[in-house]
Design a protein around this motif. Sequence first.
Motif, mmCIF file in Angstrom:
data_model
loop_
_atom_site.group_PDB
_atom_site.id
_atom_site.type_symbol
_atom_site.label_atom_id
_atom_site.label_comp_id
_atom_site.label_asym_id
_atom_site.label_seq_id
_atom_site.Cartn_x
_atom_site.Cartn_y
_atom_site.Cartn_z
ATOM 1 N N VAL A 175 0.982 -1.263 -0.040
ATOM 2 C CA VAL A 175 -0.017 0.030 -0.253
ATOM 3 C C VAL A 175 0.818 1.387 0.074
ATOM 4 O O VAL A 175 0.704 2.104 -0.684
ATOM 5 C CB VAL A 175 -0.978 -0.124 1.266
ATOM 6 C CG1 VAL A 175 -1.501 1.379 1.406
ATOM 7 C CG2 VAL A 175 -1.976 -1.221 1.063
ATOM 8 N N VAL A 176 1.797 1.431 0.862
ATOM 9 C CA VAL A 176 2.567 2.361 0.919
ATOM 10 C C VAL A 176 3.169 2.676 -0.330
ATOM 11 O O VAL A 176 3.490 3.834 -0.881
ATOM 12 C CB VAL A 176 3.830 2.280 2.060
ATOM 13 C CG1 VAL A 176 4.857 3.483 2.111
ATOM 14 C CG2 VAL A 176 3.017 2.587 3.519
ATOM 15 N N ALA A 206 4.085 5.817 -5.316
ATOM 16 C CA ALA A 206 4.219 5.442 -6.747
ATOM 17 C C ALA A 206 3.271 6.530 -7.391
ATOM 18 O O ALA A 206 3.580 7.402 -8.442
ATOM 19 C CB ALA A 206 4.118 4.231 -7.142
ATOM 20 N N TYR A 207 1.883 6.643 -7.065
ATOM 21 C CA TYR A 207 1.182 7.271 -7.568
ATOM 22 C C TYR A 207 1.283 8.822 -7.234
ATOM 23 O O TYR A 207 1.149 9.695 -8.100
ATOM 24 C CB TYR A 207 -0.482 7.175 -7.168
ATOM 25 C CG TYR A 207 -1.024 5.935 -7.939
ATOM 26 C CD1 TYR A 207 -1.529 6.295 -9.033
ATOM 27 C CD2 TYR A 207 -1.212 4.837 -7.373
ATOM 28 C CE1 TYR A 207 -2.154 5.297 -9.681
ATOM 29 C CE2 TYR A 207 -1.958 3.688 -8.007
ATOM 30 C CZ TYR A 207 -2.463 3.920 -9.375
ATOM 31 O OH TYR A 207 -2.825 2.840 -10.008
ATOM 32 N N LEU A 208 1.756 9.305 -6.201
ATOM 33 C CA LEU A 208 2.166 10.622 -5.645
ATOM 34 C C LEU A 208 3.235 11.068 -6.652
ATOM 35 O O LEU A 208 3.327 12.366 -6.817
ATOM 36 C CB LEU A 208 2.419 10.552 -4.236
ATOM 37 C CG LEU A 208 1.315 10.538 -3.325
ATOM 38 C CD1 LEU A 208 1.860 10.683 -1.806
ATOM 39 C CD2 LEU A 208 0.335 11.674 -3.560
ATOM 40 N N GLY A 260 4.172 12.202 -15.018
ATOM 41 C CA GLY A 260 3.382 11.809 -16.265
ATOM 42 C C GLY A 260 2.489 12.912 -16.769
ATOM 43 O O GLY A 260 2.488 13.073 -17.902
ATOM 44 N N MET A 261 1.969 13.673 -16.030
ATOM 45 C CA MET A 261 1.355 15.045 -16.707
ATOM 46 C C MET A 261 2.137 15.962 -17.144
ATOM 47 O O MET A 261 1.817 16.490 -18.059
ATOM 48 C CB MET A 261 0.438 15.563 -15.075
ATOM 49 C CG MET A 261 -0.827 14.713 -14.817
ATOM 50 S SD MET A 261 -1.496 15.273 -13.265
ATOM 51 C CE MET A 261 -2.049 16.825 -14.026
#
Length: 98
Positions: free
Chosen positions: A22-23, A28-30, A36-37
């Motif tokens: 989870v961490v 990775a998303y943060l 990516g944006m």
Amino acid sequence: MFSEGMFSLMGTGLLETLYMTVVSTVMAYLIGLPVGMILVVTDKEGIRPNPTINRIVGSIVNLLRSVPFIILLVAVMPVTRFIAGTTIGSTATVVPLV
């Protein structure tokens, strides 16, 4: 067959695995979403084309993306040598790719 201590160890292992998963996913998303944006926005057909930023960020992403493969490449060198007879060259690279 399984004692109470074994179930305790399995529960601890399960919680530690979930914690790590989870961490690392959240981190990775943060990190990955803004990067990516930036790549999409600064692309030549993006909202704010900026080839310099796009090239720099893209190079960093491509460099970091290859690190796990390089680690795997080194880790399976004995297996690669056994199967391919060598650890150098394109034939040897096929083993970790598979």
